[in-house]
Design a protein around this motif. Sequence first.
Motif, PDB file in Angstrom:
ATOM      1  N   PHE A   1      -3.102  -8.301   4.554  1.00  0.00           N
ATOM      2  CA  PHE A   1      -2.880  -8.492   3.124  1.00  0.00           C
ATOM      3  C   PHE A   1      -4.060  -7.912   2.330  1.00  0.00           C
ATOM      4  CE2 PHE A   1      -0.557 -11.852   5.355  1.00  0.00           C
ATOM      5  CZ  PHE A   1       0.725 -11.607   4.885  1.00  0.00           C
ATOM      6  N   THR A   2      -4.335  -6.644   2.584  1.00  0.00           N
ATOM      7  CA  THR A   2      -5.500  -5.977   2.014  1.00  0.00           C
ATOM      8  C   THR A   2      -5.051  -4.707   1.276  1.00  0.00           C
ATOM      9  OG1 THR A   2      -5.832  -4.868   4.151  1.00  0.00           O
ATOM     10  CG2 THR A   2      -7.100  -6.884   3.752  1.00  0.00           C
ATOM     11  N   ASP A   3      -6.004  -3.871   0.864  1.00  0.00           N
ATOM     12  CA  ASP A   3      -5.674  -2.738   0.008  1.00  0.00           C
ATOM     13  C   ASP A   3      -5.425  -1.451   0.784  1.00  0.00           C
ATOM     14  OD1 ASP A   3      -5.145  -1.408  -2.300  1.00  0.00           O
ATOM     15  OD2 ASP A   3      -7.237  -1.082  -2.865  1.00  0.00           O
ATOM     16  N   ILE A   4      -4.644  -1.534   1.855  1.00  0.00           N
ATOM     17  CA  ILE A   4      -4.264  -0.311   2.571  1.00  0.00           C
ATOM     18  C   ILE A   4      -3.288   0.496   1.723  1.00  0.00           C
ATOM     19  CG2 ILE A   4      -3.184   0.633   4.632  1.00  0.00           C
ATOM     20  CD1 ILE A   4      -4.159  -1.840   6.148  1.00  0.00           C
ATOM     21  N   ARG A   5      -2.247  -0.201   1.237  1.00  0.00           N
ATOM     22  CA  ARG A   5      -1.284   0.423   0.314  1.00  0.00           C
ATOM     23  C   ARG A   5      -0.908  -0.555  -0.808  1.00  0.00           C
ATOM     24  NH1 ARG A   5       1.223   5.237   2.346  1.00  0.00           N
ATOM     25  NH2 ARG A   5       0.534   5.672   4.472  1.00  0.00           N
ATOM     26  N   GLY A   6      -1.887  -1.328  -1.236  1.00  0.00           N
ATOM     27  CA  GLY A   6      -1.663  -2.204  -2.389  1.00  0.00           C
ATOM     28  C   GLY A   6      -1.366  -3.650  -2.069  1.00  0.00           C
TER      29      GLY A   6
ATOM     30  N   TYR B   1      -3.131  -6.114  -1.405  1.00  0.00           N
ATOM     31  CA  TYR B   1      -4.083  -7.104  -1.921  1.00  0.00           C
ATOM     32  C   TYR B   1      -3.545  -7.836  -3.153  1.00  0.00           C
ATOM     33  CZ  TYR B   1      -5.099  -3.935  -5.791  1.00  0.00           C
ATOM     34  OH  TYR B   1      -4.983  -3.156  -6.905  1.00  0.00           O
ATOM     35  N   VAL B   2      -2.485  -7.330  -3.781  1.00  0.00           N
ATOM     36  CA  VAL B   2      -1.967  -7.944  -5.008  1.00  0.00           C
ATOM     37  C   VAL B   2      -1.154  -9.207  -4.733  1.00  0.00           C
ATOM     38  CG1 VAL B   2      -1.878  -5.709  -6.150  1.00  0.00           C
ATOM     39  CG2 VAL B   2       0.184  -6.581  -5.025  1.00  0.00           C
ATOM     40  N   TYR B   3      -0.762  -9.441  -3.495  1.00  0.00           N
ATOM     41  CA  TYR B   3       0.144 -10.552  -3.214  1.00  0.00           C
ATOM     42  C   TYR B   3      -0.384 -11.927  -3.639  1.00  0.00           C
ATOM     43  CZ  TYR B   3       4.060  -8.211  -0.918  1.00  0.00           C
ATOM     44  OH  TYR B   3       5.184  -7.466  -0.665  1.00  0.00           O
ATOM     45  N   PRO B   4      -1.637 -12.289  -3.364  1.00  0.00           N
ATOM     46  CA  PRO B   4      -2.083 -13.619  -3.800  1.00  0.00           C
ATOM     47  C   PRO B   4      -1.885 -13.860  -5.296  1.00  0.00           C
ATOM     48  CG  PRO B   4      -3.639 -12.722  -2.229  1.00  0.00           C
ATOM     49  CD  PRO B   4      -2.668 -11.618  -2.553  1.00  0.00           C
ATOM     50  N   THR B   5      -2.115 -12.827  -6.111  1.00  0.00           N
ATOM     51  CA  THR B   5      -1.904 -12.972  -7.554  1.00  0.00           C
ATOM     52  C   THR B   5      -0.424 -13.001  -7.893  1.00  0.00           C
ATOM     53  OG1 THR B   5      -3.987 -11.838  -8.020  1.00  0.00           O
ATOM     54  CG2 THR B   5      -2.389 -11.969  -9.818  1.00  0.00           C
TER      55      THR B   5
END
Length: 343
Positions: free
Chosen positions: A225-230, A232-236
């Motif tokens: 859940f990181t910024d490989i292809r975006g 990282y937005v999931y928690p928000t």
Amino acid sequence: MNLTTTTTSPHSPLRSRLRGIASTLSYGAILCLLLSHVSVLKAEEPQKYEHGPDSERKEGVPRGKIEKFELNDSKVYPGTFRECAIYVPAQYKGEPTALMVFQDGHTYLGEKGDFRAPVVLDNLIHAKELPPIIAVFINPGNKGKLPETPWKTDHRSVEYDSLGDTYARFLHEDVLPRVKAKYNITDDPNQRAICGISSGGICAFTVAWERPDSFRKVMTQVGSFTDIRGGYVYPTLIRKTEKKPIKVFLQANEFDVDNQFGNWYLANKQMASSFKYKGYDYKIVEGKGAHNGNHGGVIFPDAMRWLWSESTSPDVDKKTDSSPKTGNQNSRKNTTSTNTSKK
């Protein structure tokens, strides 16, 4: 006035004795310091977990059958080639049956690997701790000849790390029709689960996030859940979006990857925090492993029990000294953090 000055020769017995005491104390202090650092280093090394009896073949337990097939004519990902497999439980009688889909299917399919899904399914279905489940194992696609290891396919990140509904469409348009042509899988989303490790984990969540009308149970191991292809937005997004009817199991490791894309361990904790904030039915289990399937595979039977159960425990934040205390408990005691929530 006569002043008397007392001096001690550098070679006097008293000076030698004081030096000896100081030397002894210094060596002792240094030794204690070194030993304390060795202890810390050992404590900070990733731990190895051992499988329990639910991950081993048991006498008298009927085995499901496994059918392998290739998918080389995808409409959603044209030009890709991949290997897939279907697990059909021995208890299947043709009635509508629960479904579970695994990304990076090869890593779940092996009976001596980390997850040993066919063995676990056989054992838990036979013990009536799971309903009969038809499982589909899907490898990531590759443009052209398949590499020796499916981890190195050139289309894996495109399929798994990308947000949106493309991979969900791939399942519904390319994969599930082939399964339905031979087996009666249920259309009830509450009886459908999806699972994946690493990038396959965020892929599994994305499918349920996009299509809760089709999949409402999600399991991830060391999810990316990181910024490989975006991603990282999931928690928000979880916090800002109306709550969806999905149930989520997260497995995370303290010694997971930390690089330019983010910190995998912290990203999973952020996901759990957002689920808790929004009142989702979720559970996170944290291990002391690295970015691999060892800890997630060892607790896989317990994770399956929880995911397919009808309800969960009330909100709780706790620390335990071992894996979940069931028949599949680790023989090695390692600190594991568990958080379960249902509001």
